[in-house]
Scaffold this motif. Structure first.
Motif, PDB file in Angstrom:
ATOM      1  N   PRO A  26       0.805  -1.226   0.000  1.00 51.99           N
ATOM      2  CA  PRO A  26       0.000   0.000   0.000  1.00 51.99           C
ATOM      3  C   PRO A  26       0.842   1.283   0.000  1.00 51.99           C
ATOM      4  O   PRO A  26       0.337   2.349  -0.334  1.00 51.99           O
ATOM      5  CB  PRO A  26      -0.818  -0.098   1.285  1.00 51.99           C
ATOM      6  CG  PRO A  26      -0.728  -1.499   1.736  1.00 51.99           C
ATOM      7  CD  PRO A  26       0.508  -2.095   1.134  1.00 51.99           C
ATOM      8  N   ALA A  27       2.110   1.187   0.350  1.00 52.77           N
ATOM      9  CA  ALA A  27       2.986   2.364   0.368  1.00 52.77           C
ATOM     10  C   ALA A  27       3.708   2.572  -0.967  1.00 52.77           C
ATOM     11  O   ALA A  27       4.440   3.536  -1.133  1.00 52.77           O
ATOM     12  CB  ALA A  27       4.009   2.240   1.494  1.00 52.77           C
ATOM     13  N   SER A  28       3.495   1.669  -1.918  1.00 50.54           N
ATOM     14  CA  SER A  28       4.121   1.772  -3.233  1.00 50.54           C
ATOM     15  C   SER A  28       3.236   2.628  -4.135  1.00 50.54           C
ATOM     16  O   SER A  28       2.070   2.318  -4.346  1.00 50.54           O
ATOM     17  CB  SER A  28       4.297   0.371  -3.832  1.00 50.54           C
ATOM     18  OG  SER A  28       4.835   0.453  -5.126  1.00 50.54           O
ATOM     19  N   VAL A  29       3.817   3.710  -4.662  1.00 53.55           N
ATOM     20  CA  VAL A  29       3.059   4.668  -5.463  1.00 53.55           C
ATOM     21  C   VAL A  29       3.731   4.809  -6.826  1.00 53.55           C
ATOM     22  O   VAL A  29       4.945   4.988  -6.911  1.00 53.55           O
ATOM     23  CB  VAL A  29       3.025   6.054  -4.772  1.00 53.55           C
ATOM     24  CG1 VAL A  29       2.183   7.030  -5.566  1.00 53.55           C
ATOM     25  CG2 VAL A  29       2.547   5.947  -3.334  1.00 53.55           C
ATOM     26  N   ARG A  30       2.910   4.754  -7.879  1.00 50.23           N
ATOM     27  CA  ARG A  30       3.438   4.940  -9.236  1.00 50.23           C
ATOM     28  C   ARG A  30       2.552   5.933  -9.958  1.00 50.23           C
ATOM     29  O   ARG A  30       1.361   5.673 -10.171  1.00 50.23           O
ATOM     30  CB  ARG A  30       3.498   3.594  -9.957  1.00 50.23           C
ATOM     31  CG  ARG A  30       4.451   2.627  -9.236  1.00 50.23           C
ATOM     32  CD  ARG A  30       4.473   1.257  -9.840  1.00 50.23           C
ATOM     33  NE  ARG A  30       3.200   0.583  -9.939  1.00 50.23           N
ATOM     34  CZ  ARG A  30       2.607  -0.083  -8.937  1.00 50.23           C
ATOM     35  NH1 ARG A  30       3.165  -0.132  -7.738  1.00 50.23           N
ATOM     36  NH2 ARG A  30       1.463  -0.690  -9.135  1.00 50.23           N
ATOM     37  N   ILE A  31       3.137   7.068 -10.288  1.00 52.36           N
ATOM     38  CA  ILE A  31       2.395   8.152 -10.927  1.00 52.36           C
ATOM     39  C   ILE A  31       3.175   8.655 -12.128  1.00 52.36           C
ATOM     40  O   ILE A  31       4.345   9.036 -11.994  1.00 52.36           O
ATOM     41  CB  ILE A  31       2.148   9.315  -9.937  1.00 52.36           C
ATOM     42  CG1 ILE A  31       1.317   8.829  -8.743  1.00 52.36           C
ATOM     43  CG2 ILE A  31       1.459  10.484 -10.645  1.00 52.36           C
ATOM     44  CD1 ILE A  31       1.143   9.862  -7.640  1.00 52.36           C
ATOM     45  N   ARG A  32       2.537   8.630 -13.284  1.00 54.81           N
ATOM     46  CA  ARG A  32       3.114   9.151 -14.522  1.00 54.81           C
ATOM     47  C   ARG A  32       4.518   8.596 -14.794  1.00 54.81           C
ATOM     48  O   ARG A  32       5.423   9.325 -15.170  1.00 54.81           O
ATOM     49  CB  ARG A  32       3.119  10.665 -14.508  1.00 54.81           C
ATOM     50  CG  ARG A  32       1.721  11.233 -14.396  1.00 54.81           C
ATOM     51  CD  ARG A  32       1.717  12.693 -14.218  1.00 54.81           C
ATOM     52  NE  ARG A  32       1.422  13.281 -15.528  1.00 54.81           N
ATOM     53  CZ  ARG A  32       1.450  14.557 -15.773  1.00 54.81           C
ATOM     54  NH1 ARG A  32       1.781  15.399 -14.830  1.00 54.81           N
ATOM     55  NH2 ARG A  32       1.152  15.015 -16.961  1.00 54.81           N
ATOM     56  N   GLY A  33       4.657   7.290 -14.551  1.00 54.98           N
ATOM     57  CA  GLY A  33       5.914   6.622 -14.852  1.00 54.98           C
ATOM     58  C   GLY A  33       7.020   6.833 -13.830  1.00 54.98           C
ATOM     59  O   GLY A  33       8.163   6.455 -14.069  1.00 54.98           O
ATOM     60  N   HIS A  34       6.697   7.419 -12.678  1.00 55.43           N
ATOM     61  CA  HIS A  34       7.671   7.603 -11.597  1.00 55.43           C
ATOM     62  C   HIS A  34       7.255   6.758 -10.405  1.00 55.43           C
ATOM     63  O   HIS A  34       6.064   6.570 -10.159  1.00 55.43           O
ATOM     64  CB  HIS A  34       7.750   9.068 -11.169  1.00 55.43           C
ATOM     65  CG  HIS A  34       8.449   9.922 -12.164  1.00 55.43           C
ATOM     66  ND1 HIS A  34       7.828  10.410 -13.294  1.00 55.43           N
ATOM     67  CD2 HIS A  34       9.723  10.358 -12.213  1.00 55.43           C
ATOM     68  CE1 HIS A  34       8.684  11.120 -13.989  1.00 55.43           C
ATOM     69  NE2 HIS A  34       9.852  11.104 -13.364  1.00 55.43           N
ATOM     70  N   HIS A  35       8.248   6.301  -9.656  1.00 51.04           N
ATOM     71  CA  HIS A  35       7.982   5.456  -8.488  1.00 51.04           C
ATOM     72  C   HIS A  35       8.259   6.243  -7.214  1.00 51.04           C
ATOM     73  O   HIS A  35       9.244   6.970  -7.121  1.00 51.04           O
ATOM     74  CB  HIS A  35       8.892   4.220  -8.524  1.00 51.04           C
ATOM     75  CG  HIS A  35       8.414   3.115  -7.648  1.00 51.04           C
ATOM     76  ND1 HIS A  35       8.586   3.120  -6.287  1.00 51.04           N
ATOM     77  CD2 HIS A  35       7.747   1.966  -7.943  1.00 51.04           C
ATOM     78  CE1 HIS A  35       8.064   2.015  -5.785  1.00 51.04           C
ATOM     79  NE2 HIS A  35       7.543   1.304  -6.779  1.00 51.04           N
TER      80      HIS A  35
END
Length: 100
Positions: A26-35
């Motif tokens: 749940p702490a893994s975030v991926r937005i617009r190709g960034h981690h």
């Protein structure tokens, strides 16, 4: 003539393979190709970086595609996801812009 990019060094591949292994965290975030990784809010201490907060404590609100909305002041950027791992690490969230 065809020009191809060289394969990434093994340590870079290993780094991104680790992100694939925890992609459902749940702490893994991926937005617009960034981690990104959301660190703990309580106490402001993350064992690797005691007393430090990601992005210097800037507040972010994140809307996950599963419906969760998380506000954090401890978001850590981990870089642009390389093409070799994009299919296995698709976007799972977006930033929510806060308006005054």
């Amino acid at each position: 003539m065809t020009i191809t990019s060289p394969a990434p060094p093994a340590y870079i591949t290993a780094f991104w393979d680790q992100k694939v292994a925890v992609r459902d965290d749940p702490a893994s975030v991926r937005i617009r190709g960034h981690h990104y990784h959301i660190g703990p809010e309580t106490g402001g201490v993350w064992r690797k970086y005691p007393g430090r907060r990601g992005f210097n404590g800037r507040k972010f609100t994140i809307r996950f595609f599963d419906g969760r909305i998380v506000t954090t002041t401890n978001l850590w950027g981990q870089g642009r996801i390389p093409e070799s791992h994009r299919e296995r690490l698709p976007d799972n969230a977006e930033f929510v812009e806060e308006r005054p």
